[in-house]
Scaffold this active site. Structure first.
Site, PDB file in Angstrom:
ATOM      1  N   GLU A 192       0.816  -1.211   0.000  1.00  4.07           N
ATOM      2  CA  GLU A 192       0.000   0.000   0.000  1.00  4.07           C
ATOM      3  C   GLU A 192       0.855   1.268   0.000  1.00  4.07           C
ATOM      4  O   GLU A 192       0.340   2.379   0.061  1.00  4.07           O
ATOM      5  CB  GLU A 192      -0.945  -0.001   1.205  1.00  4.07           C
ATOM      6  N   ASN A 276      -1.019  -7.920  -3.855  1.00  7.25           N
ATOM      7  CA  ASN A 276      -1.692  -7.075  -4.829  1.00  7.25           C
ATOM      8  C   ASN A 276      -0.710  -6.151  -5.540  1.00  7.25           C
ATOM      9  O   ASN A 276       0.303  -5.733  -4.980  1.00  7.25           O
ATOM     10  CB  ASN A 276      -2.760  -6.222  -4.142  1.00  7.25           C
ATOM     11  N   ASP A 318      -7.837  -5.670  -4.726  1.00  8.71           N
ATOM     12  CA  ASP A 318      -6.886  -5.931  -3.637  1.00  8.71           C
ATOM     13  C   ASP A 318      -7.019  -7.356  -3.104  1.00  8.71           C
ATOM     14  O   ASP A 318      -7.053  -7.586  -1.902  1.00  8.71           O
ATOM     15  CB  ASP A 318      -7.043  -4.931  -2.485  1.00  8.71           C
TER      16      ASP A 318
END
Length: 600
Positions: A192, A276, A318
């Site tokens: 992220e 992801n 995700d």
């Protein structure tokens, strides 16, 4: 009835190959009285041959002793037991305790690293850590700030330490490590934050870097041979890790490796999954984004990839692919096969041949899954192995700044990192699951090193038109690809499961219950409310001729991030705060180890 054999890590499996593996760790794993690795064994089966506690007497379990960790936030992973010592870990600041089982858990030593607290806001979904590892008289800790530390198991003395990443760029760690042969295999977190995922091998004796394999990039970076590394039986071809990305997006491409690792000593391959791609806005990264969302099989000696399988090309939701790979030897169509079973965040349960990477089964393990109609299983098809995406739930097709609603599962998947278990007695897998859907709105985001690089707003809620809860605990047949039984739960089951030869399966709940159910039917046999929500993994060991069950409680993790971090905005925690807001009515923070046994 399917024939099956337990894949063990014992020397008898393949003596010539085993002699090359880590003999000390192998010996400890072969002894059911120990719990020497987080996953129970190299195969990730989380199965114990101990049967003193069984389906006939488990309802007599009592608390034998407890230990407070002195730390709040989410307690994932489990203790280890090697000899007469139990090793207990905590979330940040990642304290390690060595407890003497001969003296009622007296603290033999403790290691408390000094870490910069600025790493805390860089950690995506709570300050969890999934535990320490043991080998060759050493305890290995991978800290939140990515420092890998080798400790003397008897004294706690630091033998060596090395930094695996840079927290100022968003590189952190939440995972355990896996000792294999003379190496320690280490992953990285931070998808992220635009981190480029990698797996690294360090020398067990010195801490020297042996090899590093990135998830995407040039062939030399990802350690793939264009001609001999295969994807569904076909060579991957040159620059497979860059030519499915636009421009240099692969350099901040995600695919982090913070999940569980397994190892087949006979095949001499390690297995793991990549996460992801970055960002969560699929419009900013056209292409399949290889090799994010991928099962990897690598040689532990040099890191070279033998085969790969990308489960969710060009991920739009995700659906990290980091969940555990469980290795079994089972009969398929009358033939014994060496299998790998994986319950992906995307809601599909996969069974593959772990030697060749052949895809055998890909089926939904939660009936709520709706983003795909299924995987193309025709080897002659141009879309072989790809999931068919339902346009209504495609965040890419719906476009940026459009809120796609009713997507199942939510971003935390039909199962996140909480590990499943396998019983060779029943031939079934026992899977803790999330029964959660989401709304997902992608938006344009720019990359700045060390800053969040998400690009989506989420809301989560229970799967509609179902039992009203947010979780199920299921038994899964990996050959037929079907659920055998299912137990509805009010909240996601965020605890790792344990199966035993006593025909009992254990798991924990977010409210804080340790539960024991029948391995055959799922009938509940026992429950006990621990002081805080359970996101740890159940383990078992024997000491002084007596079997014990151990579990860490301490609510947190992604599902419990609202409680753990004191968040109240429903969209915080990447949408989990609103979805799990009712959890505060059932439990509170607090880290504790609870150990159970039958009465004398």
């Amino acid at each position: 009835m399917k024939k099956l054999t337990l894949l063990t890590s014992g020397v008898a499996l393949c003596a010539a190959t085993m002699a090359m593996a880590n003999d000390d760790l192998m010996t400890q794993m072969d002894n059911p009285a120990q719990w020497a690795i987080q996953t129970g064994d190299y195969a990730n089966q989380r199965y114990s041959e101990l049967d003193q506690i069984n389906a006939g007497n488990v309802d007599d379990l009592q608390v034998a002793w407890t230990f407070s960790t002195g730390v709040l936030r989410g307690h994932e992973g489990s203790p280890l037991v090697v000899g007469d010592t139990m090793f207990v870990h905590t979330p940040f600041p990642n304290i390690v305790y060595a407890l003497d089982l001969n003296e009622d858990g007296r603290i033999k030593w403790r290691y408390e690293p000094k870490q910069d607290p600025n790493v805390i806001p860089v950690m995506c979904c709570d300050t969890v850590n999934r535990g320490v590892a043991y080998a060759d008289g050493k305890i290995f800790l991978h800290q939140a700030d990515t420092k890998v530390v080798a400790l003397d198991a008897n004294t706690g003395e630091v033998l060596w330490e090395v930094m695996n990443g840079d927290a100022s760029k968003g590189e952190t760690n939440t995972a355990t490590v896996m000792p294999v042969k003379d190496k320690v295999i280490v992953g990285i977190s931070g998808g992220e934050f635009g981190v480029r995922g990698s797996v690294t091998a360090y020398n067990m004796e010195t801490g020297a870097l042996e090899w590093r394999a990135y998830s995407m990039g040039p062939d030399s970076d990802i350690l793939m041979d264009p001609q001999t590394t295969t994807h569904l039986g076909t060579p991957v071809g040159e620059n497979s890790g860059t030519n499915t990305w636009e421009g240099d997006q692969w350099m901040i491409g995600g695919g982090t490796t913070w999940g569980w690792y397994s190892y087949d000593p006979e095949a001499d391959l390690i297995y793991y999954g990549t996460g992801n791609p970055s960002t969560w806005n699929p419009a900013q990264r056209p292409g399949d984004n290889r090799w994010s969302m991928t099962i990897m099989a690598r040689d532990p000696d040099d890191g070279m990839a033998k085969w790969v399988y990308q489960m969710t090309p060009h991920d739009e939701w995700d659906y990290d692919g980091i969940n555990e790979m469980i290795l079994t030897d089972q009969e398929v169509n009358g033939e014994m096969r060496k299998l790998l079973t994986h319950f992906d965040r995307n809601g599909l349960g996969y069974t593959l041949d772990r030697i060749t990477g052949e895809l055998l089964v890909a089926e939904k393990y939660d009936p709520a899954v709706n983003w795909t109609t299924g995987v193309d299983m025709d080897p002659n098809s141009a879309t072989y192995g790809r999931p068919a995406v339902v346009a209504e739930y495609s965040t890419e097709q719906n476009g940026e700044d459009v809120n796609s609603t009713g997507i199942c599962p939510a971003a935390l998947g039909s199962k996140d990192q909480q590990p499943a278990s396998f019983s060779p007695k029943t031939g079934l897998f026992y899977v803790p699951t999330n029964h959660v859907c989401m709304d997902y709105e992608p938006f344009r985001v720019s990359y700045t090193a060390g800053q969040p690089y998400v690009g989506a707003t989420l809301a989560m809620y229970p799967a509609p038109d179902s039992h009203g809860g947010m979780g199920n605990f299921i038994a899964w047949d990996n050959i037929a690809g079907e659920i055998k039984w299912s137990i509805p739960e009010q909240f996601s089951v965020w605890s790792g499961a344990l199966a035993t030869a006593g025909d009992v399966v254990f798991y924990g709940t977010l409210e804080g219950y340790l539960k024991a159910v029948s391995a055959d039917t799922g009938e509940e046999l026992y429950r006990f409310k621990t002081p805080s929500g359970i996101i740890g993994n159940v383990m078992t060991y024997e000491h002084g001729g007596k079997q014990y069950i151990g579990i860490l409680s301490g609510v947190g993790g992604w599902a419990g991030i609202g409680l753990a971090a004191g968040l109240t905005n429903p969209n915080d925690g990447l949408g989990a705060v609103g979805g799990y807001s009712a959890l505060s009515d059932y439990t509170a923070l607090g880290g504790q180890l609870t150990v159970f046994a039958l009465p004398d």
